[in-house]
Design an enzyme around this catalytic site. Structure first.
Site, short mmCIF file in Angstrom:
data_model
loop_
_atom_site.label_atom_id
_atom_site.label_comp_id
_atom_site.label_asym_id
_atom_site.label_seq_id
_atom_site.Cartn_x
_atom_site.Cartn_y
_atom_site.Cartn_z
N ARG A 182 0.82 -1.21 0.00
CA ARG A 182 0.00 0.00 0.00
C ARG A 182 0.86 1.26 0.00
O ARG A 182 1.73 1.41 0.84
CB ARG A 182 -0.93 0.01 1.22
CG ARG A 182 -1.96 -1.10 1.18
CD ARG A 182 -2.69 -1.24 2.50
NE ARG A 182 -3.36 -2.52 2.58
CZ ARG A 182 -4.67 -2.69 2.34
NH1 ARG A 182 -5.43 -1.66 2.05
NH2 ARG A 182 -5.19 -3.89 2.42
N SER B 119 -23.46 -14.15 10.09
CA SER B 119 -22.72 -12.99 9.58
C SER B 119 -22.70 -13.01 8.04
O SER B 119 -22.32 -14.02 7.44
CB SER B 119 -21.29 -13.06 10.15
OG SER B 119 -20.50 -12.01 9.67
N SER C 206 -19.46 -1.34 0.97
CA SER C 206 -18.63 -0.23 0.49
C SER C 206 -17.89 -0.50 -0.80
O SER C 206 -17.55 0.43 -1.51
CB SER C 206 -17.65 0.18 1.58
OG SER C 206 -16.49 -0.61 1.52
N HIS D 7 -21.85 3.35 5.74
CA HIS D 7 -21.82 4.02 4.43
C HIS D 7 -23.16 4.62 4.05
O HIS D 7 -23.38 4.97 2.89
CB HIS D 7 -21.33 3.06 3.34
CG HIS D 7 -19.88 2.74 3.49
ND1 HIS D 7 -18.89 3.60 3.06
CD2 HIS D 7 -19.25 1.70 4.08
CE1 HIS D 7 -17.71 3.08 3.36
NE2 HIS D 7 -17.90 1.93 3.98
N THR E 103 -20.83 5.54 11.79
CA THR E 103 -19.58 6.28 11.99
C THR E 103 -19.86 7.78 11.91
O THR E 103 -20.80 8.21 11.26
CB THR E 103 -18.52 5.90 10.93
OG1 THR E 103 -17.30 6.60 11.23
CG2 THR E 103 -18.94 6.31 9.52
N LYS F 79 -17.37 9.41 8.18
CA LYS F 79 -17.57 9.39 6.74
C LYS F 79 -18.50 10.54 6.35
O LYS F 79 -18.07 11.69 6.38
CB LYS F 79 -18.00 7.99 6.30
CG LYS F 79 -16.79 7.03 6.45
CD LYS F 79 -17.04 5.57 6.20
CE LYS F 79 -15.74 4.79 6.44
NZ LYS F 79 -15.90 3.34 6.47
N THR G 124 -10.36 3.30 27.24
CA THR G 124 -9.72 4.17 26.27
C THR G 124 -10.22 5.60 26.47
O THR G 124 -11.36 5.83 26.88
CB THR G 124 -10.00 3.66 24.82
OG1 THR G 124 -9.18 4.39 23.92
CG2 THR G 124 -11.45 3.81 24.43
N THR H 154 -8.42 -6.35 -0.55
CA THR H 154 -9.64 -5.60 -0.23
C THR H 154 -10.81 -6.10 -1.10
O THR H 154 -11.95 -6.17 -0.64
CB THR H 154 -9.41 -4.09 -0.45
OG1 THR H 154 -8.24 -3.72 0.28
CG2 THR H 154 -10.57 -3.27 0.03
C1 LIG Z 1 -15.13 2.41 7.46
C2 LIG Z 1 -16.00 1.31 7.98
C3 LIG Z 1 -16.12 1.06 9.34
C4 LIG Z 1 -15.23 1.73 10.34
O1 LIG Z 1 -15.59 3.05 10.57
P1 LIG Z 1 -14.45 4.09 11.02
O2 LIG Z 1 -15.20 5.17 11.68
O3 LIG Z 1 -13.74 4.49 9.77
O4 LIG Z 1 -13.54 3.34 11.94
C5 LIG Z 1 -17.05 0.14 9.79
N1 LIG Z 1 -17.83 -0.53 8.92
C6 LIG Z 1 -17.72 -0.35 7.59
C7 LIG Z 1 -18.61 -1.11 6.68
C8 LIG Z 1 -16.79 0.55 7.07
O5 LIG Z 1 -16.66 0.71 5.76
#
Ligand SMILES: *Cc1c(COP(=O)(O)O)cnc(C)c1O
Length: 405
Positions: free
Chosen positions: A21, A134, A186, A214, A242, A245, A274, A360
């Protein structure tokens, strides 16, 4: 023992397989997405592969909220949520998220990856005898969470309701079950049949865990995701998302019942041990969510831009997966050509699209994953299409016949 050599050998192997990468070193420009300076490349570029799908990471309201919170509260949270790290901004953001998904509660994590890993890891480990069903294409963070939990796992064929039903039926009626899946996938940009999956889950007494990473911000009247658009948010046990994104900031979360969130809050190591997100990050994410709850302008412009790019690719016969989402996978089908096109786009045209190669995606399906945004201009689109057209010819890649037109 030469430990360095052990590491270096594996890196060499990765390079030989064209799977090494390379990172583009970008400096995004405030308020000017998709433009950035590429420090290890040609200088000024337009980004065409960002997951900041709507450009909210540069939105004035988001930036103002972060500045305000930074000036009000300082830099970091100062601790874990349990030990002095729960700020007022975290609590407000969790309320915003619970409201977005129509759930009693929400729980914040430092990223979407951590939210999947911690929530699935904890739920699947602590519900006695649970079997997780899953989807075959689930994200690495879900797979790792399930693996870490030690629960038994059954993988069902991607988006295949018959296979899911067969696998649910094969389990004893009194076995606790969880169906874990995503809404928008994704890499192919296809969308799960959420209502039908919930029907099966109801019939066989399973919980449901949906990753809407997404889709949040992008779909539904208030940006609650595909489940909001389809009116099925209340049927899901857990909705995970998230803030990094479409919301343009950083962080992850689950939204669920008050008991389920309290359970994960109380038992998940990845939540407890954390440091909490900086309050300014929480404030920025809350501003982004609040804006997208009431403004559909960005969503409408986004979909229009995506449709336009697809139509322009069709005009020149470039093969791309025809899916119902905002992700445009342009299929190259060769790792070397995929990397070459990406390099030429960057160096000769100032267009940044990261090549997506194995592991990927499966070998033979190497692709350029294009993510148009509302803030790509007409000139950006023209530049992208003409550069791709030239490179397609140069690489002698096949085009799609114009039969359908
Ligand atoms: C990017 C992604 C995540 C992780 O989210 P981050 O906030 O980037 O850590 C979880 N699930 C899917 C399907 C993703 O594409």
């Amino acid at each position: 023992m030469n430990y360095e050599a052990i590491l270096a050998n594996q890196l060499t192997k990765l390079k030989d397989e064209h799977n090494y990468r390379f990172f583009a070193e970008l400096e995004r420009h405030r308020g000017a997405f998709p433009s950035a300076t590429c420090h290890n490349g040609p200088g000024e570029v337009a980004i065409w592969c960002s997951n900041d799908y709507l450009g909210m990471g540069q939105h004035p309201k988001v930036l103002a909220a972060m500045h305000e919170a930074l000036d009000r509260t300082g830099a970091g949270a100062g601790g874990t949520r349990n030990i002095s790290g729960t700020s007022h901004d975290h609590v407000l953001l969790e309320a915003e998220l619970a409201d977005l998904h129509g759930k009693e509660a929400a729980l914040l994590f430092t990223s979407g990856y951590v939210s999947n890993w911690a929530a699935l890891g904890t739920l699947c480990a602590r519900i006695p005898g649970l079997v997780v069903l899953s989807d075959a294409l689930n994200h690495a963070s879900m797979i790792e969470g399930i693996r870490h939990s030690g629960a038994s796992k059954v993988i069902w064929k991607h988006n295949d309701l018959d296979d899911l039903e067969a696998k649910l039926r094969a389990l004893p009626a009194n076995t606790p079950k969880m169906v874990a899946f995503e809404s928008v996938y994704s890499m192919d940009g296809d969308i799960a049949p959420i209502a039908e999956i919930c029907d099966l889950a109801d019939r066989y007494g399973a919980m449901t865990y949906l990753d809407e990473v997404h889709a949040v911000g992008l779909y539904g009247p208030r940006g609650g995701g595909i489940a909001e658009r389809e009116g099925v948010m209340d049927r899901l046990s857990v909705i995970e998302g998230t803030l990094g994104k479409a919301f343009g900031v950083m962080g992850g979360y689950i939204a669920a019942s008050a008991t389920l969130c309290d359970f994960v809050r109380s038992f998940a190591s990845g939540f407890i041990f954390t440091t909490a997100l900086p309050p300014a990050v929480a404030a920025g994410a809350a501003a982004s969510i609040q804006h997208l709850k009431v403004s559909s302008t960005e969503r409408a412009m986004h979909q229009a831009r995506v449709a336009e790019v697809r139509a322009r690719l069709d005009d020149i016969g470039l093969p791309h997966i025809d899916n119902p989402s905002h992700i445009i996978p342009v299929m190259v089908g060769d790792p070397v050509k995929c990397r070459y096109i990406s390099d030429r786009l960057l160096d000769d045209h100032g267009i940044y699209i990261q090549p997506i190669n194995y592991p990927t995606v499966p070998k033979g399906t190497e692709r350029l994953r294009i993510t148009p945004s509302p803030v790509h201009s007409q000139a950006d689109v023209d530049g992208l299409v003409s550069a791709l057209e030239d490179l397609w010819t140069q690489c002698q890649l096949a085009r799609v016949p114009m039969a359908a037109q």
